[in-house]
Design a protein around this motif. Structure first.
Motif, PDB file in Angstrom:
ATOM      1  N   LYS A  56      11.763  15.131  -7.562  1.00  0.00           N
ATOM      2  CA  LYS A  56      11.831  13.684  -7.371  1.00  0.00           C
ATOM      3  C   LYS A  56      11.096  13.325  -6.082  1.00  0.00           C
ATOM      4  O   LYS A  56      11.504  13.688  -4.992  1.00  0.00           O
ATOM      5  CB  LYS A  56      13.287  13.221  -7.295  1.00  0.00           C
ATOM      6  CG  LYS A  56      13.460  11.756  -6.993  1.00  0.00           C
ATOM      7  CD  LYS A  56      12.889  10.872  -8.080  1.00  0.00           C
ATOM      8  CE  LYS A  56      13.087   9.409  -7.728  1.00  0.00           C
ATOM      9  NZ  LYS A  56      12.256   8.509  -8.442  1.00  0.00           N
ATOM     10  N   VAL A  57       9.959  12.634  -6.203  1.00  0.00           N
ATOM     11  CA  VAL A  57       9.184  12.153  -5.061  1.00  0.00           C
ATOM     12  C   VAL A  57       9.410  10.643  -4.974  1.00  0.00           C
ATOM     13  O   VAL A  57       9.104   9.916  -5.907  1.00  0.00           O
ATOM     14  CB  VAL A  57       7.677  12.470  -5.214  1.00  0.00           C
ATOM     15  CG1 VAL A  57       6.889  11.934  -4.032  1.00  0.00           C
ATOM     16  CG2 VAL A  57       7.456  13.966  -5.379  1.00  0.00           C
ATOM     17  N   TYR A  58       9.961  10.191  -3.852  1.00  0.00           N
ATOM     18  CA  TYR A  58      10.278   8.772  -3.683  1.00  0.00           C
ATOM     19  C   TYR A  58       9.080   7.953  -3.201  1.00  0.00           C
ATOM     20  O   TYR A  58       8.986   6.767  -3.476  1.00  0.00           O
ATOM     21  CB  TYR A  58      11.441   8.607  -2.708  1.00  0.00           C
ATOM     22  CG  TYR A  58      12.692   9.280  -3.209  1.00  0.00           C
ATOM     23  CD1 TYR A  58      13.466   8.674  -4.191  1.00  0.00           C
ATOM     24  CD2 TYR A  58      13.088  10.513  -2.720  1.00  0.00           C
ATOM     25  CE1 TYR A  58      14.612   9.288  -4.673  1.00  0.00           C
ATOM     26  CE2 TYR A  58      14.231  11.133  -3.193  1.00  0.00           C
ATOM     27  CZ  TYR A  58      14.990  10.522  -4.167  1.00  0.00           C
ATOM     28  OH  TYR A  58      16.118  11.128  -4.644  1.00  0.00           O
ATOM     29  N   LYS A  76       2.872   1.952   7.959  1.00  0.00           N
ATOM     30  CA  LYS A  76       3.626   1.386   6.831  1.00  0.00           C
ATOM     31  C   LYS A  76       2.692   0.907   5.723  1.00  0.00           C
ATOM     32  O   LYS A  76       3.040   0.960   4.551  1.00  0.00           O
ATOM     33  CB  LYS A  76       4.452   0.184   7.288  1.00  0.00           C
ATOM     34  CG  LYS A  76       5.722   0.507   7.947  1.00  0.00           C
ATOM     35  CD  LYS A  76       6.475  -0.801   8.131  1.00  0.00           C
ATOM     36  CE  LYS A  76       7.374  -0.759   9.314  1.00  0.00           C
ATOM     37  NZ  LYS A  76       8.077  -2.039   9.498  1.00  0.00           N
ATOM     38  N   GLU A  77       1.529   0.426   6.094  1.00  0.00           N
ATOM     39  CA  GLU A  77       0.564  -0.084   5.108  1.00  0.00           C
ATOM     40  C   GLU A  77       0.127   0.995   4.117  1.00  0.00           C
ATOM     41  O   GLU A  77      -0.353   0.681   3.026  1.00  0.00           O
ATOM     42  CB  GLU A  77      -0.659  -0.647   5.802  1.00  0.00           C
ATOM     43  CG  GLU A  77      -0.384  -1.812   6.720  1.00  0.00           C
ATOM     44  CD  GLU A  77      -1.589  -2.193   7.565  1.00  0.00           C
ATOM     45  OE1 GLU A  77      -2.729  -1.887   7.156  1.00  0.00           O
ATOM     46  OE2 GLU A  77      -1.372  -2.794   8.630  1.00  0.00           O
ATOM     47  N   TYR A  78       0.260   2.255   4.504  1.00  0.00           N
ATOM     48  CA  TYR A  78      -0.218   3.357   3.678  1.00  0.00           C
ATOM     49  C   TYR A  78       0.899   4.042   2.900  1.00  0.00           C
ATOM     50  O   TYR A  78       0.679   5.044   2.230  1.00  0.00           O
ATOM     51  CB  TYR A  78      -0.968   4.366   4.555  1.00  0.00           C
ATOM     52  CG  TYR A  78      -2.140   3.706   5.235  1.00  0.00           C
ATOM     53  CD1 TYR A  78      -3.323   3.471   4.542  1.00  0.00           C
ATOM     54  CD2 TYR A  78      -2.061   3.271   6.544  1.00  0.00           C
ATOM     55  CE1 TYR A  78      -4.392   2.826   5.136  1.00  0.00           C
ATOM     56  CE2 TYR A  78      -3.135   2.637   7.156  1.00  0.00           C
ATOM     57  CZ  TYR A  78      -4.288   2.412   6.452  1.00  0.00           C
ATOM     58  OH  TYR A  78      -5.344   1.776   7.033  1.00  0.00           O
ATOM     59  N   TYR A  79       2.113   3.491   2.985  1.00  0.00           N
ATOM     60  CA  TYR A  79       3.225   4.021   2.207  1.00  0.00           C
ATOM     61  C   TYR A  79       3.070   3.583   0.756  1.00  0.00           C
ATOM     62  O   TYR A  79       2.855   2.416   0.467  1.00  0.00           O
ATOM     63  CB  TYR A  79       4.565   3.534   2.751  1.00  0.00           C
ATOM     64  CG  TYR A  79       5.738   3.982   1.903  1.00  0.00           C
ATOM     65  CD1 TYR A  79       6.171   5.298   1.954  1.00  0.00           C
ATOM     66  CD2 TYR A  79       6.382   3.112   1.040  1.00  0.00           C
ATOM     67  CE1 TYR A  79       7.236   5.724   1.176  1.00  0.00           C
ATOM     68  CE2 TYR A  79       7.442   3.517   0.260  1.00  0.00           C
ATOM     69  CZ  TYR A  79       7.859   4.834   0.326  1.00  0.00           C
ATOM     70  OH  TYR A  79       8.901   5.251  -0.449  1.00  0.00           O
ATOM     71  N   GLN A  80       3.151   4.553  -0.156  1.00  0.00           N
ATOM     72  CA  GLN A  80       3.060   4.275  -1.590  1.00  0.00           C
ATOM     73  C   GLN A  80       4.352   4.737  -2.265  1.00  0.00           C
ATOM     74  O   GLN A  80       4.596   5.941  -2.342  1.00  0.00           O
ATOM     75  CB  GLN A  80       1.871   5.029  -2.198  1.00  0.00           C
ATOM     76  CG  GLN A  80       0.542   4.571  -1.721  1.00  0.00           C
ATOM     77  CD  GLN A  80       0.212   3.179  -2.240  1.00  0.00           C
ATOM     78  OE1 GLN A  80       0.415   2.881  -3.405  1.00  0.00           O
ATOM     79  NE2 GLN A  80      -0.263   2.334  -1.351  1.00  0.00           N
ATOM     80  N   PRO A  81       5.182   3.801  -2.721  1.00  0.00           N
ATOM     81  CA  PRO A  81       6.387   4.239  -3.465  1.00  0.00           C
ATOM     82  C   PRO A  81       5.968   4.881  -4.792  1.00  0.00           C
ATOM     83  O   PRO A  81       4.941   4.511  -5.365  1.00  0.00           O
ATOM     84  CB  PRO A  81       7.154   2.941  -3.695  1.00  0.00           C
ATOM     85  CG  PRO A  81       6.197   1.843  -3.446  1.00  0.00           C
ATOM     86  CD  PRO A  81       5.065   2.366  -2.621  1.00  0.00           C
ATOM     87  N   GLN A  82       6.742   5.848  -5.217  1.00  0.00           N
ATOM     88  CA  GLN A  82       6.469   6.537  -6.489  1.00  0.00           C
ATOM     89  C   GLN A  82       7.462   6.062  -7.536  1.00  0.00           C
ATOM     90  O   GLN A  82       8.644   5.910  -7.236  1.00  0.00           O
ATOM     91  CB  GLN A  82       6.593   8.051  -6.318  1.00  0.00           C
ATOM     92  CG  GLN A  82       5.661   8.635  -5.286  1.00  0.00           C
ATOM     93  CD  GLN A  82       4.207   8.518  -5.688  1.00  0.00           C
ATOM     94  OE1 GLN A  82       3.836   8.901  -6.771  1.00  0.00           O
ATOM     95  NE2 GLN A  82       3.399   7.999  -4.799  1.00  0.00           N
TER      96      GLN A  82
END
Length: 84
Positions: A56-58, A76-82
């Motif tokens: 599980k990758v969040y 934060k701009e580069y955070y990608q939710p999965q």
């Protein structure tokens, strides 16, 4: 994710100060019950994305030397939710 912004920023600065020509940092937020040590050891060499991990990758953060990052908050701009 918030608590990792400053350490990621510091790591980027250390890489920049080491005069590395190209550098990047990728962080995967994975379920704590998973053992990802083998994945971590081989993923960069084999260019394997976090989505290929059988766990599980969040979400992920991927940043490199081409990005103009001047503060931890910008990461934060580069955070990608999965999904899933």
């Amino acid at each position: 994710m918030e608590k990792y912004l400053e350490p990621i920023y510091q790591l980027l600065n250390e890489l920049k100060q080491s005069n590395a020509k190209y550098y990047g940092v990728t962080v995967g937020f994975v379920d704590s019950s998973e053992n990802v040590s083998d994945y971590m050891r081989t993923s960069n060499i084999n260019n394997i994305d976090w989505s290929n991990l059988d766990a599980k990758v969040y979400g992920t953060i991927m940043v490199d030397d081409s990005m103009e990052i001047s503060s931890p908050e910008q990461i934060k701009e580069y955070y990608q939710p999965q999904e899933g």
